[in-house]
Design a protein around this motif. Structure first.
Motif, short mmCIF file in Angstrom:
data_model
loop_
_atom_site.label_atom_id
_atom_site.label_comp_id
_atom_site.label_asym_id
_atom_site.label_seq_id
_atom_site.Cartn_x
_atom_site.Cartn_y
_atom_site.Cartn_z
N PRO A 342 0.82 -1.22 0.00
CA PRO A 342 0.00 0.00 0.00
C PRO A 342 0.86 1.27 0.00
N PHE A 343 1.95 1.25 0.73
CA PHE A 343 2.85 2.39 0.77
C PHE A 343 3.43 2.70 -0.62
N LEU A 344 3.91 1.64 -1.28
CA LEU A 344 4.48 1.82 -2.61
C LEU A 344 3.45 2.44 -3.54
N GLU A 345 2.21 1.94 -3.45
CA GLU A 345 1.20 2.44 -4.36
C GLU A 345 0.84 3.89 -4.08
N LYS A 346 0.67 4.20 -2.80
CA LYS A 346 0.22 5.55 -2.47
C LYS A 346 1.34 6.58 -2.56
N ARG A 347 2.50 6.23 -2.01
CA ARG A 347 3.56 7.24 -1.90
C ARG A 347 4.49 7.23 -3.10
N LEU A 348 4.90 6.03 -3.51
CA LEU A 348 5.91 5.97 -4.56
C LEU A 348 5.32 5.78 -5.94
N LYS A 349 3.98 5.70 -6.03
CA LYS A 349 3.32 5.55 -7.32
C LYS A 349 3.76 4.28 -8.05
N ILE A 350 3.98 3.25 -7.29
CA ILE A 350 4.32 1.96 -7.92
C ILE A 350 3.17 1.00 -7.68
N GLN A 351 2.49 0.61 -8.75
CA GLN A 351 1.38 -0.33 -8.64
C GLN A 351 1.89 -1.73 -8.96
N ASP A 352 1.83 -2.59 -7.98
CA ASP A 352 2.51 -3.88 -8.07
C ASP A 352 1.45 -4.98 -7.90
N THR A 353 0.85 -5.40 -9.03
CA THR A 353 -0.32 -6.29 -8.96
C THR A 353 -0.10 -7.51 -8.07
N CYS A 354 1.01 -8.20 -8.30
CA CYS A 354 1.23 -9.46 -7.57
C CYS A 354 2.07 -9.28 -6.30
N GLY A 355 2.49 -8.08 -6.04
CA GLY A 355 3.35 -7.88 -4.87
C GLY A 355 4.74 -8.45 -5.04
N ILE A 356 5.32 -8.29 -6.23
CA ILE A 356 6.65 -8.87 -6.46
C ILE A 356 7.71 -8.20 -5.59
N HIS A 357 7.41 -6.99 -5.12
CA HIS A 357 8.38 -6.37 -4.22
C HIS A 357 8.56 -7.20 -2.96
N ASN A 358 7.48 -7.79 -2.51
CA ASN A 358 7.53 -8.57 -1.27
C ASN A 358 8.07 -9.98 -1.50
N LEU A 359 7.78 -10.54 -2.66
CA LEU A 359 8.19 -11.92 -2.89
C LEU A 359 9.55 -12.02 -3.55
N HIS A 360 9.90 -11.07 -4.41
CA HIS A 360 11.16 -11.22 -5.14
C HIS A 360 12.19 -10.14 -4.80
N ALA A 361 11.74 -8.88 -4.70
CA ALA A 361 12.73 -7.80 -4.52
C ALA A 361 13.39 -7.89 -3.15
N MET A 362 12.59 -7.82 -2.09
CA MET A 362 13.20 -7.83 -0.75
C MET A 362 13.92 -9.16 -0.45
N PRO A 363 13.26 -10.31 -0.66
CA PRO A 363 14.00 -11.55 -0.40
C PRO A 363 15.21 -11.72 -1.32
N GLY A 364 15.12 -11.19 -2.55
CA GLY A 364 16.27 -11.28 -3.45
C GLY A 364 17.46 -10.51 -2.90
N VAL A 365 17.20 -9.29 -2.43
CA VAL A 365 18.29 -8.49 -1.86
C VAL A 365 18.84 -9.18 -0.60
N ILE A 366 17.95 -9.68 0.23
CA ILE A 366 18.41 -10.41 1.42
C ILE A 366 19.26 -11.60 0.99
N GLY A 367 18.82 -12.28 -0.05
CA GLY A 367 19.59 -13.43 -0.55
C GLY A 367 20.98 -13.03 -0.98
N GLY A 368 21.08 -11.89 -1.65
CA GLY A 368 22.40 -11.42 -2.06
C GLY A 368 23.29 -11.13 -0.87
N ILE A 369 22.69 -10.52 0.15
CA ILE A 369 23.47 -10.18 1.36
C ILE A 369 23.89 -11.45 2.10
N VAL A 370 22.95 -12.39 2.23
CA VAL A 370 23.30 -13.67 2.87
C VAL A 370 24.44 -14.34 2.10
#
Lengths: 488, 488, 488
Positions: A342-370
């Protein structure tokens, strides 16, 4: 009720030309013919799939056909293939009226993307300099599927809002960017990324999010009619979720070196995913009234552990290490669905139908750090000297590299993935903003009606407003017939 | 019409507190953290998944990575994995309004269960006494999936009637009991049970039935509203049935010794299952008016052959022997659905939602008996002396055991499975009867509404309130609502 | 509205006796018992699945269990198995009210067919003349699945129009004809047909089309009520499509000789299928108004590339060659759905429910031709001399055959497949025309109601007549509405 039909005067709801007849077939034909020509010029079988294999076997002292890479890789390849076509495809069927588009356009993107990926990745990784040909075998097929996964992740962000022509353009550029990014990460930085936390997930997710940001539709939230799910579409989506979840160990281990590496990658992924399920369910229940579970979380965040263990899957992460990764990613991903989308949609104007930010972006970055941390922390005691070389491929040009330095290169690789994802996405987004691609108006979003011939008599989508009698499709129909009943 | 809403004064229909917010997330978190700690203390990679594999290979004269157990077991593991998550999960989606619970709680149970099973089974079977660590590889993953199968079978008996917290408790104890039972059967009695007719199916089914018996709901039959299926939920259930049916040969052969044993187990299972399909269809048609087939039978009894050939799968049962087993089990299982399930419910007070008595309990017991007889009848002529040793593992402490004696031990193993199932089930049932677990009232049974956020606009479930007695179905409904719109 | 209920006086709509109670269970039982007896007399394990394998290994200098054919073939077998049961089964669920029949009768046919195929194919190909027994292993299981595929293709033509007894008869003869045809093509003509373009697809399709021609129902088009799809039935059909599509590389490579042949067959099939997807989508869009895609095309024609590359899958077709095959077959198959299916129905009196002429017959014939040409064009330069022998099995009785001659034999094989398909189909069609099989009347076609107990409260089938307002559910509905028609 702020409703799209009421705001019919606004710009975004003006009917748009979504006729893709001249453009879509043309693009399909021209690009497929281009593929045939390029394959004719460049692509041949590799030593293990060529009829000269018997000689090759003799000259390389291979005693058994079971040493053909086919037998090491093919079962994993098929699992990955199922993830790409059924996993991604069905995961996106959750929308009440976009299942055809979800599974059908997923099919289209993947079928085109794997061909273009064989060429792009081939030029970078499988070119035989003796004859200028790309030599392909089963490992190339897996890598092509991987490459397409990046584009399918990006599709998740724009699901329901773009035309199939736009999707093909997005795939063409996506695969190209991926291949370059992969070359830099694997062949220049010599970073490890077995399951593609960085190369696939981080890149794919930011690529899709950046495109969605450029294509922002300010009035989309007024057209909520089709944005939810129905009961059975949620069950279909679970087909996708489960095939992704079950075969993720194959995904992360598919291209790892034979033997213990492949074995270990499967175990780590299996465990990380299991932990994600529990923490996803916990957070989902904790943040809903009465503790009820939300299907969106179960369909998606349970997979976060697989994403986040991608880079480090083949490392000696230890079973408990995998559990810890899955534990935190289930939490973060679910919280993402609750707060960040909801924050991305309202504030950053990013409409993310499937929520890939939650499933791929954040865990992907965490994966890189790990991955970076566990590479930097690798010791000969844990890996054995030979194991260290095997795992990190400390040979040839990087034979003197040590784990701590490797950690630095892993971190650099993450930056490359981010830059390619965001930069490439903005660029491609601008191209896709041209008014020539046949994309739907706001009130045609999330509606299969726009690009598909739908069966005539339909189920269960309640008409938005019955007195609205310029409805054009099947919903129209049903209210009509009740009209007549009353009039008679 | 004896209807739950009419009997609203009765005790069982008093609204119950099904809020699982404090308890469910807490249990998930605490148990997952416990898993991480226990894994940290106890679990490490085994020789074939550890980075020291290159040295191990050398020291054991293994010339090829294709000898790594991963390549013998991983394809079967993935098939078993699909059975656990998609097979069991979708098989239970048949109820019209419990598909989320079926597939979602199945997912939860399995994801928690495999972690706990790795520990419990590890302590009994994979403990390395030199360092006190459990060493895991792909075979442990398969065995963990097997162990969870027992709990998922039990879930079938209580489907729709318990809370997710109860399911987690049931899984915790189920896995524990299973591991002990398995240790007794495999390591003390040295019985063979490749496909788990006894260890998995008999135990799991009686465990679930005993729990269901203790949790008997006398007024449940007054709330039939949600107990049936709808057309598409039956089709979803066939996804489960077919993935179970197709991959059952992998299930029964997954942990059999390499070579002919694994090969033979797959063939026997394939044949037994095929015979079950024909006799199931025959009996289903024979006992229905006009010879119509019943989906419940097709979804379940077609699998009975796979259950019943579990113990003897790796024996020289002969192809016709497998067909005979499948032939009778298809008949018995289908008759069970027609006659025994109603009898159990009315006379023995056992409410068995999925009919696990017919699919797992009876065929499991038959499987144990077939195993005992075929073990007792084994001869050197049929097996060869080396084959006899391979198949029955007549080595080490039981190197002097003969087939007839083995038959006796097989029968003893069956008793162990029964005792653990029934005894354990009663015990756990009593625990689950405590009024602290958030289980639903009778009229909340078989309803996803209780534990899930459901999509807002829904299909086709007849409204709860009967006073509206001219509603006929959803379409009617909709025209009704358009009525009101127009009238207003 | 030309409606079946209005033509209630016509012959074809007279109620037919569809009670299959005496016949169907009887056939199932008798045939299953016959299978058990024949298996008892004839079928045993082969060397690699028999407990004597340890001796066999020693006597054949096999050093590792990984050389057991099980490990080369089993993963492919399981993929093929999924195609047969889930792929074919779900592909046919597209009809709005025949999903039970699609997936259920598919299950029945396949379960009976594989048993009969093991015998029929066994007598021709796996008979051990020393003891008169058929020796089976995993390759026989794959071949049995292949054989059944032919019958399932034929089922596609008559889907919804025949009784389960007719289907069993059709399968009995279909498997028999297939086994003879296969013997002639493989063992007499020594033609190659790895993926069965000729043996499976051409034979199966013409067998089904010929049966459908004999069973022509002239008034069927007046009963369109149930002939279309609904939204979710189309999504279910995509489950079938995708599992067929993904695992087709396994299908075409499953029985190819170990090593490069199997590897190459998978690559060629993967590529051909990818190209089919793009051209199918292009043609589908090009020929529909507004460029909308048609789900029927996507569900079927995308698979044409896999059919057409069947014969030549293991040849050195080259990656671009595979793309070309897929390119044209996607086009031809889609055009078939648009133009040829209506033509066949109107002019040639062939009613082809699933359009198998477009998906199997035409691409199968193309596949045979591609095979003949690419065999005739094979050179030692491309294959190496050893590769040429491996691929075409120029050894034993045909050790002096050259590629051009092989091309001629391939063409002859195609003729054999056509003759067996058409001739056998007409013969079996005449048998099935006897009025003893319990087949449905025209207005019972495509309706699960006829052979299945359906769930009581139902979704979404629009009532036949709206003015009937005391309908309670669909069943009620239908009887009601036919009542009222007659009364009026």
């Amino acid at each position: 009720m702020g409703n799209c039909l009421q705001s019919v005067g606004c710009f975004t709801c003006l009917p748009k030309n979504t006729n893709i007849r001249p453009s879509f077939p043309a693009v399909c034909f021209v690009w497929q013919i281009a593929m045939i020509i390029l394959f004719g010029v460049f692509i041949r079988y590799d030593a293990e799939s060529d009829a000269h294999w018997p000689q090759y076997k003799k000259s390389h002292n291979i005693t058994s056909d079971s040493e053909n890479d086919f037998y090491f890789r093919y079962p994993s390849f098929q699992d990955v293939h199922v993830m790409i076509f059924v996993g991604f495809g069905f995961l996106m069927t959750f929308l009440k009226r976009y299942s055809f588009g979800a599974v059908g356009f997923n099919f289209l993107i993947a079928a085109f993307g794997i061909q273009w990926a064989l060429l792009m990745q081939g030029w970078f990784h499988s070119l035989d300099y003796t004859d200028g040909k790309i030599k392909i075998g089963v490992e190339n097929l897996i890598n092509a599927d991987f490459c397409v996964a990046g584009c399918l992740i990006a599709y998740g962000a724009v699901l329901g809002k773009v035309s199939p022509v736009q999707l093909l353009v997005m795939t063409l550029f996506g695969v190209t960017l991926y291949a370059v990014e992969e070359f830099i990460i694997i062949s220049i930085l010599h970073a490890q990324d077995a399951g593609g936390s960085m190369i696939i997930h981080t890149f794919g997710a930011y690529y899709g999010l950046a495109i969605s940001w450029v294509l922002y539709r300010p009035n989309l939230d007024q057209c909520k009619r089709l944005q939810g799910s129905v009961y059975h579409s949620d069950v279909f989506a679970m087909v996708g979720t489960l095939f992704l979840w079950m075969f993720w160990p194959s995904f992360n281990s598919a291209t790892v070196y034979h033997g213990d590496g492949q074995h270990r990658a499967a175990i780590n992924t299996y465990l990380s995913l299991a932990a994600s399920v529990l923490t996803t369910m916990a957070i989902s229940s904790l943040f809903q009234k009465k503790g009820k579970l939300d299907m969106v979380h179960i369909q998606n965040a349970t997979l976060a552990g697989g994403v986040a263990v991608g880079t480090a899957a083949e490392f000696m992460l230890m079973p408990y290490g995998s559990l810890i990764v899955g534990f935190f990613c289930g939490i973060i991903s679910t919280l993402g669905y609750i707060y960040i989308t909801p924050f991305l949609e309202k504030r950053l104007k990013i409409q993310d139908t499937c929520g890939i930010h939650n499933l791929h972006a954040m865990p992907g970055v965490i994966g890189g750090i790990v991955g970076a941390i566990s590479a930097a922390a690798a010791t000969e005691h844990v890996y054995s000297s030979e194991g260290l070389i095997n795992t990190f491929q400390f040979e040839g040009p990087i034979q003197n590299r040590v784990p701590t330095v490797q950690g630095g290169y892993q971190a650099a690789a993450m930056c490359v993935a981010l830059v390619f994802g965001i930069g490439g996405g903005i660029l491609v987004g601008i191209i896709l903003k041209l008014p020539i691609w046949g994309d739907p108006a706001d009130d045609g979003c999330f509606d299969d009606e726009v690009y598909w011939e739908l069966p005539e008599d339909e189920e269960s989508i309640p008409p938005v407003l019955e007195y609205n009698n310029h409805m054009t499709n099947k919903h129209r129909d049903m209210s009509q017939s009740s009209f007549s009943v009353e009039q008679s």
